[in-house]
Design a protein around this motif. Structure first.
Motif, mmCIF file in Angstrom:
data_model
loop_
_atom_site.group_PDB
_atom_site.id
_atom_site.type_symbol
_atom_site.label_atom_id
_atom_site.label_comp_id
_atom_site.label_asym_id
_atom_site.label_seq_id
_atom_site.Cartn_x
_atom_site.Cartn_y
_atom_site.Cartn_z
ATOM 1 N N SER A 3 -3.326 -20.789 6.464
ATOM 2 C CA SER A 3 -2.131 -21.304 7.137
ATOM 3 C C SER A 3 -2.276 -21.456 8.651
ATOM 4 N N GLU A 4 -3.026 -20.553 9.305
ATOM 5 C CA GLU A 4 -3.036 -20.542 10.765
ATOM 6 C C GLU A 4 -4.417 -20.770 11.382
ATOM 7 N N ALA A 5 -5.475 -20.421 10.684
ATOM 8 C CA ALA A 5 -6.815 -20.446 11.288
ATOM 9 C C ALA A 5 -7.279 -21.874 11.559
ATOM 10 N N ILE A 6 -8.154 -22.005 12.561
ATOM 11 C CA ILE A 6 -8.677 -23.325 12.933
ATOM 12 C C ILE A 6 -10.191 -23.393 12.732
ATOM 13 N N VAL A 7 -10.759 -22.452 11.977
ATOM 14 C CA VAL A 7 -12.201 -22.478 11.725
ATOM 15 C C VAL A 7 -12.529 -23.676 10.831
ATOM 16 N N PRO A 8 -13.689 -24.297 11.015
ATOM 17 C CA PRO A 8 -14.029 -25.497 10.216
ATOM 18 C C PRO A 8 -14.176 -25.204 8.732
ATOM 19 N N ASP A 9 -14.655 -24.005 8.372
ATOM 20 C CA ASP A 9 -14.901 -23.680 6.967
ATOM 21 C C ASP A 9 -13.774 -22.822 6.382
ATOM 22 N N ALA A 10 -12.554 -23.119 6.755
ATOM 23 C CA ALA A 10 -11.410 -22.313 6.295
ATOM 24 C C ALA A 10 -11.280 -22.336 4.778
ATOM 25 N N LYS A 11 -11.481 -23.494 4.162
ATOM 26 C CA LYS A 11 -11.358 -23.589 2.703
ATOM 27 C C LYS A 11 -12.410 -22.751 2.010
ATOM 28 N N LEU A 12 -13.638 -22.782 2.517
ATOM 29 C CA LEU A 12 -14.712 -21.991 1.922
ATOM 30 C C LEU A 12 -14.432 -20.498 2.061
ATOM 31 N N ILE A 13 -13.962 -20.086 3.233
ATOM 32 C CA ILE A 13 -13.626 -18.676 3.447
ATOM 33 C C ILE A 13 -12.503 -18.247 2.509
ATOM 34 N N ALA A 14 -11.520 -19.112 2.318
ATOM 35 C CA ALA A 14 -10.401 -18.789 1.432
ATOM 36 C C ALA A 14 -10.869 -18.647 -0.014
ATOM 37 N N GLU A 15 -11.758 -19.532 -0.467
ATOM 38 C CA GLU A 15 -12.255 -19.442 -1.839
ATOM 39 C C GLU A 15 -13.035 -18.157 -2.051
ATOM 40 N N LYS A 16 -13.898 -17.799 -1.105
ATOM 41 C CA LYS A 16 -14.689 -16.576 -1.257
ATOM 42 C C LYS A 16 -13.811 -15.334 -1.135
ATOM 43 N N SER A 17 -12.846 -15.356 -0.232
ATOM 44 C CA SER A 17 -11.942 -14.204 -0.080
ATOM 45 C C SER A 17 -11.097 -14.014 -1.329
ATOM 46 N N ALA A 18 -10.609 -15.106 -1.924
ATOM 47 C CA ALA A 18 -9.810 -15.009 -3.145
ATOM 48 C C ALA A 18 -10.638 -14.443 -4.294
ATOM 49 N N ALA A 19 -11.890 -14.858 -4.395
ATOM 50 C CA ALA A 19 -12.756 -14.331 -5.446
ATOM 51 C C ALA A 19 -12.994 -12.836 -5.272
ATOM 52 N N VAL A 20 -13.249 -12.415 -4.039
ATOM 53 C CA VAL A 20 -13.450 -10.986 -3.774
ATOM 54 C C VAL A 20 -12.185 -10.198 -4.093
ATOM 55 N N LEU A 21 -11.036 -10.730 -3.704
ATOM 56 C CA LEU A 21 -9.764 -10.052 -3.936
ATOM 57 C C LEU A 21 -9.501 -9.872 -5.431
ATOM 58 N N VAL A 22 -9.667 -10.933 -6.200
ATOM 59 C CA VAL A 22 -9.435 -10.859 -7.645
ATOM 60 C C VAL A 22 -10.438 -9.920 -8.303
ATOM 61 N N PHE A 23 -11.696 -10.015 -7.912
ATOM 62 C CA PHE A 23 -12.735 -9.158 -8.500
ATOM 63 C C PHE A 23 -12.446 -7.687 -8.244
ATOM 64 N N ILE A 24 -12.039 -7.344 -7.033
ATOM 65 C CA ILE A 24 -11.764 -5.940 -6.710
ATOM 66 C C ILE A 24 -10.538 -5.439 -7.456
ATOM 67 N N VAL A 25 -9.508 -6.265 -7.592
ATOM 68 C CA VAL A 25 -8.326 -5.854 -8.358
ATOM 69 C C VAL A 25 -8.702 -5.573 -9.811
ATOM 70 N N LEU A 26 -9.566 -6.404 -10.388
ATOM 71 C CA LEU A 26 -10.043 -6.149 -11.749
ATOM 72 C C LEU A 26 -10.817 -4.846 -11.817
ATOM 73 N N MET A 27 -11.663 -4.586 -10.831
ATOM 74 C CA MET A 27 -12.431 -3.342 -10.821
ATOM 75 C C MET A 27 -11.527 -2.122 -10.643
ATOM 76 N N ILE A 28 -10.481 -2.260 -9.854
ATOM 77 C CA ILE A 28 -9.533 -1.152 -9.678
ATOM 78 C C ILE A 28 -8.903 -0.791 -11.013
ATOM 79 N N ASN A 29 -8.516 -1.781 -11.782
ATOM 80 C CA ASN A 29 -7.921 -1.521 -13.090
ATOM 81 C C ASN A 29 -8.907 -0.845 -14.030
#
Length: 299
Positions: free
Chosen positions: A258-284
């Motif tokens: 929503s706010e960042a101006i980095v050129p690879d914002a979409k790539l960072i978001a995809e990788k961050s979302a994958a890490v977030l989902v993976f860790i939530v699964l591991m927590i369970n």
């Protein structure tokens, strides 16, 4: 011929039984269809998120510092903050939530005041998380003048988790058969011994399920963290200071999109979302290990 009995198939009860069997099969088929479709949707959603991000992950991304302008920033401090805030919030909420649930299930008198307390707890469990974020701003940012910090975010998350843990613990303790409780008393156990050695071990599956829910919710929470911890980190990978800025991975994911101006914002978001989902699964999975061990002991 008039004295002969009619066939059993012509009996009204037989036709009703046949209709009930048809309805039962129809309902079973609908339940199976809805369940299979739901499972397929969940698996497809998880696969879509993980397939986009996991293959692109690298150690530099997981341990690197986030960048505000340049391409190739990481999530190291934010990932550490996520676990740090989660651990502090669970250390606060689990003992308090379990104690409150045990009190309501075993010690609280059956009167109107306790019934009102239960209604309040149930109401707080469904309150939007942003309300707890506003409460955290009033308490930590304005009243205590601490600013946006890890401790403010963690305690606000603990308040968010407390009602859920209280209700889950109470219902899990109440679901234990009364015969087991009475048998413990008959063998000479005190009330405290019965709670420790009978009620909690038997109700552990339900309690751990509640802890899984609140842990996953806390790890992926963003509204409370934005209002009480901020959208930045200290930039240090292992910053244990509770007064440091408390941005987490979920907040970073929102900020990048929503706010960042980095050129690879979409790539960072995809990788961050994958890490977030993976860790939530591991927590369970990690939290369910005690359930499996407890189930083996009860066999």
């Amino acid at each position: 011929m008039s004295g002969l009995k009619s066939p059993a198939s012509d009996h009204p009860f037989a036709s009703r039984k046949s209709l009930n069997q048809i309805n039962n099969k129809l309902f079973t088929g609908v339940v199976w269809l809805v369940g299979i479709c739901t499972i397929i949707f969940i698996i497809a959603l998880l696969f879509l998120i993980l397939e986009k991000g996991l293959p692109k992950l690298s150690w530099d991304f997981l341990y690197g510092e986030p960048s505000e302008i340049e391409e190739g920033g990481g999530i190291g401090p934010l990932l550490f903050n996520s676990f740090y805030v989660l651990v502090i919030s669970l250390i606060i909420s689990i003992p308090l939530g379990m104690a409150a649930g045990i009190y309501l299930a075993e010690f609280a008198p059956a009167n109107k005041f306790i019934a009102f307390i239960r209604i309040c707890v149930e109401g707080l469990a469904s309150v939007p998380s942003i309300i707890f974020g506003l409460f955290g701003i009033v308490l930590f940012v304005q009243s205590l003048d601490l600013g946006l910090t890890i401790v403010g975010a963690a305690v606000s998350l603990a308040f968010l988790n407390l009602p859920v843990l209280t209700r889950v613990t109470e219902e899990a303790i109440r679901s234990v058969p009364q015969e087991m409780k009475h048998a413990s008393f008959a063998l000479g156990s005190t009330h405290l011994q019965t709670i420790r050695r009978v009620l909690i071990p038997v109700a552990l599956n339900g309690i751990v399920t509640g802890i899984c829910l609140v842990a996953g919710r806390a790890f992926g929470e963003s509204a409370v963290i934005i209002l009480t911890g901020g959208v930045t980190s200290s930039g240090v990978m292992w910053d244990f200071s509770p007064l440091s800025p408390g941005a987490t991975l979920a907040v970073h994911l929102w900020y990048v999109q929503s706010e960042a101006i980095v050129p690879d914002a979409k790539l960072i978001a995809e990788k961050s979302a994958a890490v977030l989902v993976f860790i939530v699964l591991m927590i369970n999975i990690v939290f369910r290990v005690p359930m499996w061990i407890n189930a083996r002991k009860l066999r």
